[in-house]
Design a protein around this motif. Structure first.
Motif, PDB file in Angstrom:
ATOM      1  N   HIS A 143       0.837  -1.202   0.000  1.00  0.00           N
ATOM      2  CA  HIS A 143       0.000   0.000   0.000  1.00  0.00           C
ATOM      3  C   HIS A 143       0.874   1.256   0.000  1.00  0.00           C
ATOM      4  N   ALA A 144       1.960   1.225   0.756  1.00  0.00           N
ATOM      5  CA  ALA A 144       2.873   2.376   0.783  1.00  0.00           C
ATOM      6  C   ALA A 144       3.456   2.628  -0.602  1.00  0.00           C
ATOM      7  N   ARG A 145       3.788   1.566  -1.314  1.00  0.00           N
ATOM      8  CA  ARG A 145       4.325   1.724  -2.674  1.00  0.00           C
ATOM      9  C   ARG A 145       3.294   2.393  -3.584  1.00  0.00           C
ATOM     10  N   ARG A 146       2.053   1.928  -3.502  1.00  0.00           N
ATOM     11  CA  ARG A 146       1.005   2.518  -4.354  1.00  0.00           C
ATOM     12  C   ARG A 146       0.741   3.964  -3.951  1.00  0.00           C
ATOM     13  N   LEU A 147       0.721   4.203  -2.657  1.00  0.00           N
ATOM     14  CA  LEU A 147       0.411   5.537  -2.144  1.00  0.00           C
ATOM     15  C   LEU A 147       1.470   6.557  -2.563  1.00  0.00           C
ATOM     16  N   MET A 148       2.727   6.163  -2.509  1.00  0.00           N
ATOM     17  CA  MET A 148       3.816   7.097  -2.797  1.00  0.00           C
ATOM     18  C   MET A 148       4.024   7.289  -4.287  1.00  0.00           C
ATOM     19  N   GLY A 149       3.667   6.300  -5.113  1.00  0.00           N
ATOM     20  CA  GLY A 149       3.886   6.426  -6.549  1.00  0.00           C
ATOM     21  C   GLY A 149       5.371   6.456  -6.871  1.00  0.00           C
ATOM     22  N   GLY A 150       5.704   6.876  -8.095  1.00  0.00           N
ATOM     23  CA  GLY A 150       7.104   6.970  -8.494  1.00  0.00           C
ATOM     24  C   GLY A 150       7.803   5.618  -8.482  1.00  0.00           C
ATOM     25  N   ASP A 151       9.115   5.649  -8.280  1.00  0.00           N
ATOM     26  CA  ASP A 151       9.928   4.438  -8.294  1.00  0.00           C
ATOM     27  C   ASP A 151       9.629   3.589  -7.048  1.00  0.00           C
ATOM     28  N   PRO A 152       9.089   2.391  -7.227  1.00  0.00           N
ATOM     29  CA  PRO A 152       8.740   1.572  -6.056  1.00  0.00           C
ATOM     30  C   PRO A 152       9.949   1.107  -5.263  1.00  0.00           C
ATOM     31  N   ASP A 153      11.136   1.109  -5.891  1.00  0.00           N
ATOM     32  CA  ASP A 153      12.340   0.677  -5.180  1.00  0.00           C
ATOM     33  C   ASP A 153      12.769   1.668  -4.105  1.00  0.00           C
ATOM     34  N   ARG A 154      12.148   2.854  -4.078  1.00  0.00           N
ATOM     35  CA  ARG A 154      12.465   3.800  -3.004  1.00  0.00           C
ATOM     36  C   ARG A 154      11.970   3.297  -1.650  1.00  0.00           C
ATOM     37  N   VAL A 155      11.001   2.398  -1.671  1.00  0.00           N
ATOM     38  CA  VAL A 155      10.461   1.844  -0.419  1.00  0.00           C
ATOM     39  C   VAL A 155      11.362   0.696   0.043  1.00  0.00           C
ATOM     40  N   VAL A 156      12.072   0.893   1.137  1.00  0.00           N
ATOM     41  CA  VAL A 156      12.964  -0.148   1.663  1.00  0.00           C
ATOM     42  C   VAL A 156      12.117  -1.249   2.285  1.00  0.00           C
ATOM     43  N   ASP A 157      12.394  -2.478   1.885  1.00  0.00           N
ATOM     44  CA  ASP A 157      11.525  -3.600   2.250  1.00  0.00           C
ATOM     45  C   ASP A 157      12.368  -4.738   2.828  1.00  0.00           C
ATOM     46  N   ILE A 158      12.230  -5.006   4.121  1.00  0.00           N
ATOM     47  CA  ILE A 158      12.936  -6.120   4.754  1.00  0.00           C
ATOM     48  C   ILE A 158      11.954  -7.101   5.387  1.00  0.00           C
ATOM     49  N   PHE A 159      10.661  -6.935   5.097  1.00  0.00           N
ATOM     50  CA  PHE A 159       9.623  -7.690   5.792  1.00  0.00           C
ATOM     51  C   PHE A 159       9.799  -9.205   5.658  1.00  0.00           C
ATOM     52  N   ALA A 160      10.208  -9.667   4.485  1.00  0.00           N
ATOM     53  CA  ALA A 160      10.249 -11.121   4.240  1.00  0.00           C
ATOM     54  C   ALA A 160      11.178 -11.848   5.195  1.00  0.00           C
ATOM     55  N   THR A 161      12.190 -11.173   5.714  1.00  0.00           N
ATOM     56  CA  THR A 161      13.158 -11.849   6.577  1.00  0.00           C
ATOM     57  C   THR A 161      13.174 -11.331   8.017  1.00  0.00           C
ATOM     58  N   THR A 162      12.366 -10.317   8.298  1.00  0.00           N
ATOM     59  CA  THR A 162      12.293  -9.805   9.679  1.00  0.00           C
ATOM     60  C   THR A 162      10.886  -9.850  10.243  1.00  0.00           C
ATOM     61  N   GLY A 163       9.890  -9.682   9.392  1.00  0.00           N
ATOM     62  CA  GLY A 163       8.532  -9.517   9.871  1.00  0.00           C
ATOM     63  C   GLY A 163       8.366  -8.171  10.548  1.00  0.00           C
ATOM     64  N   ASN A 164       7.276  -8.035  11.269  1.00  0.00           N
ATOM     65  CA  ASN A 164       6.973  -6.815  12.019  1.00  0.00           C
ATOM     66  C   ASN A 164       7.665  -6.906  13.388  1.00  0.00           C
ATOM     67  N   GLN A 165       8.656  -6.064  13.594  1.00  0.00           N
ATOM     68  CA  GLN A 165       9.426  -6.090  14.844  1.00  0.00           C
ATOM     69  C   GLN A 165       8.953  -5.015  15.837  1.00  0.00           C
ATOM     70  N   ILE A 166       7.732  -4.589  15.714  1.00  0.00           N
ATOM     71  CA  ILE A 166       7.138  -3.548  16.563  1.00  0.00           C
ATOM     72  C   ILE A 166       8.007  -2.285  16.484  1.00  0.00           C
ATOM     73  N   ALA A 167       8.512  -1.786  17.616  1.00  0.00           N
ATOM     74  CA  ALA A 167       9.282  -0.534  17.582  1.00  0.00           C
ATOM     75  C   ALA A 167      10.633  -0.688  16.914  1.00  0.00           C
ATOM     76  N   ALA A 168      11.190  -1.899  16.918  1.00  0.00           N
ATOM     77  CA  ALA A 168      12.493  -2.116  16.290  1.00  0.00           C
ATOM     78  C   ALA A 168      12.405  -2.108  14.763  1.00  0.00           C
ATOM     79  N   SER A 169      11.183  -2.126  14.238  1.00  0.00           N
ATOM     80  CA  SER A 169      10.999  -2.229  12.794  1.00  0.00           C
ATOM     81  C   SER A 169      11.573  -1.015  12.045  1.00  0.00           C
ATOM     82  N   LEU A 170      11.137   0.183  12.400  1.00  0.00           N
ATOM     83  CA  LEU A 170      11.567   1.378  11.655  1.00  0.00           C
ATOM     84  C   LEU A 170      13.077   1.592  11.711  1.00  0.00           C
ATOM     85  N   PRO A 171      13.721   1.534  12.895  1.00  0.00           N
ATOM     86  CA  PRO A 171      15.174   1.715  12.872  1.00  0.00           C
ATOM     87  C   PRO A 171      15.907   0.575  12.171  1.00  0.00           C
TER      88      PRO A 171
END
Length: 331
Positions: A267-295
């Motif tokens: 959804h963030a990729r669609r919302l932001m438009g432009g080059d989708p590679d600008r969205v850094v994506d580590i979900f497949a190997t970390t999942g949602n780490q709560i507060a540790a996710s963003l840093p």
């Protein structure tokens, strides 16, 4: 604009990385079901000795080493965890002691806004820089969601992972150099029941019985309700904050978002438009780490060379509450 420099980055991942195939068995599903359903291949699972403070301290040591700072060089340590290791004292105190600073007197306190704790802490640190209170700050986020998941609800149990990340931040002097350009926070308490852990505070007590206490310790979440609420309010916040920074959705260089779920990242990729590679994506190997996710995403962005001089970075996320945040940095 608040001049400041991200001087060091560090992360800690638990020794065990549990593949989704292991959860297929737990959920009674055929091989490959969990990864196909939720877009996650593996996640860190902390061992008993990998406590919140232990993981946070290890991430902090790595960030301090990258910055070239000794632990005692900081003015303040901010714990930015989503779920505390214990209610009292806070995680920042435990991490300070684990770093060998227990006799230092260096101020350590906690900022908690669940999944947005790191962004809120970074805002507090920036205000401390602007007020002349701090020169060097260490922000540490560490979370162990695996200890409170409801394994009877795959939609929430499957997407979380344990981990920690830390960032060293230093006050800057150049108003045209690295710094915090704009930020915005919003909270809508009407969504207070969309994600909750009811035990551990004063709401559910031991006097209510162990069964009630144990039930309240399980994380409950309405993923669709959160997604719906965020979708309704987040676009306007993003545009306002980007506008204050003199940017647009298409012109910001890097997007560091909370790894809430696979649909949220898409959804963030669609919302932001432009080059989708600008969205850094580590979900497949970390999942949602709560507060540790963003840093953790910020650490990944640095490690992959995306935070070069002069880059603009949008930090973006949602949290229980429901709360939203958008912040623009220039590196």
């Amino acid at each position: 604009m608040t001049p400041m420099i991200l001087a060091g980055f560090g992360a800690y991942s638990p020794r065990e990385h549990r593949p989704s195939q292991a959860l297929d068995v737990v959920f009674g599903q055929p091989a490959g079901w969990t990864e196909t359903q939720f877009g996650i291949a593996s996640r860190g699972v902390a061992a008993p000795d990998e406590t919140t403070s232990m993981m946070g301290a290890e991430a902090a040591k790595r960030a301090l080493a990258m910055a070239g700072w000794e632990p005692g060089d900081i003015d303040v340590l901010v714990g930015a965890c989503g779920v505390m290791e214990q209610p009292i004292p806070g995680a920042s105190v435990l991490i300070q002691e684990a770093l060998g600073l227990g006799q230092s007197g260096i101020w350590a306190f906690d900022v908690n806004q669940t999944c947005l704790s790191f962004v809120a802490a970074l805002d507090v640190v920036a205000m401390g820089f602007a007020a002349g209170r701090f020169r060097r700050a260490l922000i540490v986020s560490s979370d162990i969601p695996s200890c409170g998941l409801d394994w009877g609800t795959p939609a929430s149990a499957a997407i979380f992972g344990d981990g920690a990340a830390a960032v060293c931040v230093e006050a800057g002097t150049d108003p045209h150099g690295p710094g915090l350009l704009a930020r915005g926070f919003e909270t809508y308490g009407v969504g207070k029941d969309l994600a909750s852990v009811r035990s551990g505070g004063t709401r559910v007590r031991l006097d209510d019985g162990l069964e009630a206490f144990a039930d309240g310790a399980r994380f409950r979440m309405d993923p669709f309700g959160i997604f719906k609420a965020a979708s309704r309010t987040l676009p306007a916040l993003i545009d306002r904050v980007l506008g204050e920074a003199g940017l647009t959705r298409e012109s910001v260089d890097v997007i560091v978002g909370h790894q809430a779920s696979r649909p949220a990242i898409e959804h963030a990729r669609r919302l932001m438009g432009g080059d989708p590679d600008r969205v850094v994506d580590i979900f497949a190997t970390t999942g949602n780490q709560i507060a540790a996710s963003l840093p953790s995403v910020l650490v990944e962005a640095h490690a992959t060379g995306r935070l070069g001089p002069g880059k603009t970075v949008l930090l973006l996320g949602t949290a229980a509450g429901i709360s939203l945040a958008a912040m623009v940095l220039r590196t």
